[in-house]
Enzyme design. Structure first.
Site, PDB file in Angstrom:
ATOM      1  N   LYS A 176       4.929  -2.355  -1.605  1.00 39.40           N
ATOM      2  CA  LYS A 176       4.067  -1.587  -2.510  1.00 39.40           C
ATOM      3  C   LYS A 176       3.056  -0.793  -1.689  1.00 39.40           C
ATOM      4  CE  LYS A 176       1.116  -2.195  -6.614  1.00 39.40           C
ATOM      5  NZ  LYS A 176       0.573  -3.152  -7.596  1.00 39.40           N
TER       6      LYS A 176
ATOM      7  N   SER B 280       1.140  -2.136 -12.613  1.00 42.27           N
ATOM      8  CA  SER B 280       1.129  -1.021 -11.672  1.00 42.27           C
ATOM      9  C   SER B 280       2.261  -1.078 -10.646  1.00 42.27           C
ATOM     10  CB  SER B 280      -0.216  -1.009 -10.939  1.00 42.27           C
ATOM     11  OG  SER B 280      -0.340  -2.192 -10.142  1.00 42.27           O
TER      12      SER B 280
ATOM     13  N   SER C 269       0.093  -6.814 -13.283  1.00 42.20           N
ATOM     14  CA  SER C 269       0.853  -5.776 -12.569  1.00 42.20           C
ATOM     15  C   SER C 269       2.088  -6.245 -11.811  1.00 42.20           C
ATOM     16  CB  SER C 269      -0.066  -5.038 -11.592  1.00 42.20           C
ATOM     17  OG  SER C 269      -0.893  -4.163 -12.292  1.00 42.20           O
TER      18      SER C 269
END
Length: 493
Positions: free
Chosen positions: A79, A159, A183
């Protein structure tokens, strides 16, 4: 090549160990898959071809010498919130344009030390603020899943949307992700993958771009429960560079799989039956209850009375911490700089151009609730509510409940560019209704796919555990997975 990318981490690990495949072959298969699919899915914001190949080559050499690490040769996506030395790290924000850190985050350093291979950086909501991966400066990620008979694009959740989409589309063997209010768990539920948010302090936050420091926690997104357990073992560690890191030995999470849940007490919170919840979510929840019951678990009704205050309290605490954390981005030392007539103007112009709409909204909310006239009315009160939420869980666990089963999300994945949600941020925030309590209380939570809805889209269930008892979650999630099966999207990209 697609048969190589179809391997789970556990399967690939065994084949690499048996020298049936090489790390270089596996990595090349993933790089080819990314090159073919990324224009359609937009899961990666940077692909590290050369670095991946050299890491795979080094893995092959270690395997040949009999020095393989726990994740030797396994290709992972990272990420874009984790610092990766010399590699694009921008939290998918314009304000960090061109930033390449000179150090490695603890989580990624742990993974590389165990022999994992970095494929690249994954798309996400800007600064991890969002539930749909639509706030990224690099454009939205598309969910690899589509409704039956439809070509409409769906969101992958957020997210960590890039992480979840890449895992579901077989563009990496597994991925790192972070969870501040859901998330990891919400995108996992939207994409038919498994995501675990560990107990606060179990995984180091050092080198991870901060959103809300008292809520943020890193964890893995993987194709199945076993893979999530394997990744979690490597990611977790004591880290003296993170003052919230906890000095507890890291268990062998994989060993918990297959253990019986006979006699385990599973709590079902009545407050999670919210108004307007779709029938298929309720049905799925009942199915999950039955799976655990059939495996010998004891099901008990429980109450978490302050659940209804969790979302408003979260959307005070998280923006407050974000407004403080994001004050450091000013265009002086790194990232974007927009010239101004003096230094104050330069700050203003840089932040105006560098931050997206949702990030600005949360900075403004956070600044407002921390201002002198409103601090007691909002921030202080939200922290008191947080304490009550934590106490609700403590009371339930004190009565002998081992884990709590809830839905992971109030719906399946929704449409990309949904106008109602775009114009009403509160409706978007409601996506976190089942997940935020876990962050507010600092507890571990896992999302596991448990079925498909009428449109053929994945739905997930969430298990919430006692602090640092992730093993129990893996154990129970594995039972649900065994009963429900695994889900893979039909390829359209």
């Amino acid at each position: 090549m697609s048969e190589l990318t179809a391997l789970t981490i556990a399967e690939a690990r065994d084949k690499l160990k048996a020298k049936a495949i090489t790390a270089t072959e596996l990595t090349d298969a993933y790089l080819s898959a990314i090159d073919a699919a990324n224009d359609a899915i937009n899961a990666y914001v940077a692909v590290t071809h050369d670095q991946a190949r050299s890491m795979a080559k080094a893995s092959d050499e270690r395997i040949a010498k009999g020095e393989a690490g726990a994740l030797e040769g396994i290709p992972l996506g990272v990420k874009d919130l984790f610092a990766t030395k010399g590699v694009h790290t921008q939290a998918c924000s314009h304000i960090l344009d061109g930033f390449k850190p000179e150090y490695e985050s603890t989580v990624t350093a742990n993974l590389w030390a165990d022999g994992a291979v970095m494929l690249g950086k994954l798309n996400m909501d800007e600064f991890a603020m969002g539930s749909s991966n639509e706030t990224s400066y690099y454009g939205p990620v598309k969910n690899p899943w589509r409704a039956k008979g439809s070509n409409a694009d769906l969101v992958p959740g957020g997210s960590s949307g890039g992480s979840a989409a890449a895992v579901a589309a077989h563009l990496c063997a597994g991925a790192t992700a972070t969870d501040t209010g859901g998330s990891i768990r919400q995108p996992a539920a939207f994409t038919g993958t498994v995501g675990i948010k560990p107990t606060y302090g179990r995984v180091s936050r050092w080198g991870t771009v901060a959103f809300a420091s008292s809520l943020d926690q890193a964890g893995p997104i993987a194709r199945d429960v076993r893979d999530a357990a394997i990744l979690m073992k490597s990611m977790a560690s004591l880290d003296l560079k993170d003052t919230t890191s906890v000095d507890l030995p890291v268990p062998d999470y994989e060993a918990a799989l297959g253990r019986s849940v006979k006699g385990m007490k599973i709590g079902i919170p009545r407050e999670y039956r919210v108004d307007g919840m779709p029938g298929e979510i309720e049905e799925l929840w009942q199915k999950g209850i039955q799976y655990l019951k059939d495996a010998g678990a004891e099901i008990v009704d429980i109450s978490l009375p302050h659940t209804k205050y969790a979302l408003p309290a979260y959307y005070i605490v998280a923006p407050a911490e974000a407004s403080s954390n994001l004050a450091r981005y000013d265009g002086v030392r790194y990232g974007l700089r927009v010239p101004g007539k003096d230094i104050a103007d330069m700050y203003e112009q840089t932040r105006a151009a560098g931050f997206g709409k949702e990030v600005k909204r949360r900075i403004m909310i956070g600044t407002y609730v921390l201002s002198a006239g409103y601090y007691d009315a909002y921030y202080l009160r939200a922290q008191k509510v947080r304490t009550l939420i934590k106490k609700d869980f403590e009371d339930v666990f004190a009565k002998g409940v081992d884990a709590i089963l809830t839905p992971a999300t109030p719906s399946a994945a929704f449409s990309l560019a949904d106008e109602v949600l775009a114009n009403d941020p509160v409706k978007m925030y409601l996506n976190d209704i089942f997940t935020v309590t876990v962050n507010m209380a600092g507890l571990p939570g896992i999302a596991v796919p448990a079925g498909l809805n009428g449109q053929g889209l994945p739905l997930g269930l969430q298990l919430i555990g006692r602090p640092f008892e992730e093993e129990t979650l893996f154990q129970a999630a594995h039972v649900i997975e065994q009963a429900a099966g695994r889900f893979t999207p039909a390829k359209w990209w």
